[in-house]
Design an enzyme around this catalytic site. Structure first.
Site, PDB file in Angstrom:
ATOM      1  CD  GLN A  63      -4.537  25.083  65.408  1.00 12.40           C
ATOM      2  OE1 GLN A  63      -5.117  24.504  64.499  1.00 12.40           O
ATOM      3  NE2 GLN A  63      -3.769  24.443  66.274  1.00 12.40           N
ATOM      4  CB  CYS A  69      -5.656  21.248  64.948  1.00 13.71           C
ATOM      5  SG  CYS A  69      -4.950  19.741  65.661  1.00 13.71           S
ATOM      6  CG  HIS A 363      -2.673  19.858  62.036  1.00 13.62           C
ATOM      7  ND1 HIS A 363      -3.102  20.710  63.027  1.00 13.62           N
ATOM      8  CD2 HIS A 363      -2.940  20.497  60.863  1.00 13.62           C
ATOM      9  CE1 HIS A 363      -3.592  21.818  62.476  1.00 13.62           C
ATOM     10  NE2 HIS A 363      -3.514  21.704  61.175  1.00 13.62           N
ATOM     11  CG  ASN A 385      -4.089  24.122  58.386  1.00 13.09           C
ATOM     12  OD1 ASN A 385      -4.433  23.777  59.514  1.00 13.09           O
ATOM     13  ND2 ASN A 385      -2.846  24.000  57.970  1.00 13.09           N
TER      14      ASN A 385
END
Length: 445
Positions: A63, A69, A363, A385
């Protein structure tokens, strides 16, 4: 109020200087930094990247310098499905496409709420809440669902990244500057006695300016495009002139109404087994509201495990910065030992951290695996992630079960995993939380 006396401070000096451990830690921290000096070997040993349930090893996305996110996590759950079903090599859906429409919709959401609160004083808490951050990058699961349902999705090749989608600081600065100016124009127009039709006409003119700004900054999104690819069996496919909505239906095909947000908020004001929503939280006017079912943490983890055992990854929201090592990708409550090093014990419980503004969801990521013991209980969790492949294990993180218990606040699972009682509670009229409630936090890291 009691002032700090010199005698008290002199005593602190004397006590510190008599403590040889503190002096040793001072040398370490001042040379190497706080967290590196307190990092434990044990957390790395306990949290290796081997899992009994492991759903994907697809390359991770990035990102970059943006707070997208929540979009990346949702689109990642989709792309794993596409890669498997259509035999694709590494493939990404366009995060920038969702980003464009989110900015456009959030601008309208903001202006509509400015109109709705025009009868309140400029200094009222609600108006100030709106003006403090007219829009931002962050979001929630139900918000991204609203975007997918209205605008569909496109491959990244059909709407690639731009400078402003990858690094959104300047875009947000000037879009918020424009929206605050627009808020003043609308409030002043309403104060002059303008009728609803005049106010809406003015809002639409302001939104055209916003749309043009976004198109020039991010690029004009496609209304249709061609999708060509060669699968792993070397077969060529070409879908001509397909719309983003039709692309979602044909290639993703998930019924988003079948998924619900489950939270763990163990505060006294939010009893378990009830549904909640948050005032002023959303992006698409006229879409589904943000809604959660609050359950205890053991049940939340059971639901996440059940969905992964059925072969499906899990969108989840957590406070990623708590006791986590970004470089190694380890998130564990024993990552840093403040007690042994500094005689400081961080023992505030989860409810206390929420009530006292110490923690909230920051997040969104994707659960793609879990390591279970012989009794089926989780030991550690595999986390995809969206910070690129230079951190963690090629971009994958690992969370200890203790860390998950303390710092995870939300997951998204299929309705069919819920009990009848849980589903009824979710579908009941939700309690409306205040806009500044911690459960209104947006994933934005």
């Amino acid at each position: 109020m009691s002032e700090l006396t010199q005698n008290f401070t002199d005593r602190l000096f004397d006590n510190y200087q008599a403590n040889l451990k503190f002096q040793a830690v001072e040398n370490a921290v001042t040379h190497n930094g706080l967290l590196k000096s307190l990092e434990t070997r044990q957390s790395a040993v306990e949290n290796d990247h081997v899992f009994s349930v492991d759903l994907t090893k697809d390359a991770v996305s990035n990102q970059k310098a943006s707070g997208r996110c929540w979009m990346f996590a949702a689109l990642n759950t989709f792309r794993h499905k596409l890669i498997t079903e259509f035999k694709l090599d590494n493939f990404e859906l366009s995060q920038a496409h969702t980003f464009f429409w989110d900015k456009y919709e959030k601008s309208n959401w903001f202006l509509e709420n400015i109109i709705a609160t025009a009868d309140q004083e400029l200094g009222s808490r609600k108006v100030k809440f709106l003006l403090d951050v007219p829009q931002q990058d962050g979001g929630q699961w139900d918000m991204v669902v609203s975007l997918f349902e209205k605008y569909g999705v496109v491959p990244k090749a059909a709407y690639p990244e731009s400078i402003s989608s990858s690094n959104s600081r300047e875009l947000n600065q000037y879009l918020n500057k424009l929206l605050r100016q627009d808020a003043q124009l609308l409030r002043e127009l309403i104060a002059q006695g303008a009728d609803q039709e005049t106010v809406q006409a003015k809002k639409e003119a302001l939104l055209e300016e916003v749309f043009n700004f976004l198109a020039m900054t991010l690029g004009l999104p496609p209304r249709s495009f061609d999708f060509a690819y060669r699968d792993k069996d070397n077969h060529y496919h070409n879908d001509k002139n397909i719309t983003p909505q039709d692309f979602y239906t044909k290639y993703v095909g998930l019924k988003l109404e079948d998924y619900v947000s489950i939270i763990n908020a163990p505060t006294a004001d939010k009893p378990y087994g009830k549904s909640y929503t948050v005032a002023l939280l959303g992006n698409v006017v006229g879409s589904r509201e943000v809604r959660y079912l609050n359950v205890d943490m053991n049940r939340l983890k059971e639901l996440a495990i059940a969905q992964m055992q059925s072969g499906e990854t899990v969108w989840f929201g957590s406070d990623v910065g708590q006791f986590s090592d970004r470089q190694s990708g380890v998130m564990a409550t024993n990552t840093y030992d403040f007690a042994a090093g500094m005689d400081i014990d961080f023992n505030q419980d989860k409810a206390g951290r929420l009530d006292y503004s110490e923690s909230l969801m920051t997040h969104a990521m994707v659960l793609t695996g879990v390591d279970l013991d012989q009794d089926g209980q989780p030991l550690k969790w595999k986390v995809e992630n969206s910070w690129g492949d230079k951190v963690g294990e090629k971009g994958y993180f690992v969370a200890s079960d203790a860390w998950m218990h303390e710092y995870t606040y939300q997951i998204v699972v299929r309705k069919d995993l819920l009990t009848q009682g849980e589903l009824a509670a979710y579908e009941a009229q939700p309690e409306v939380l205040k806009p500044w409630d911690p459960m209104g936090a947006l994933a934005s890291r």
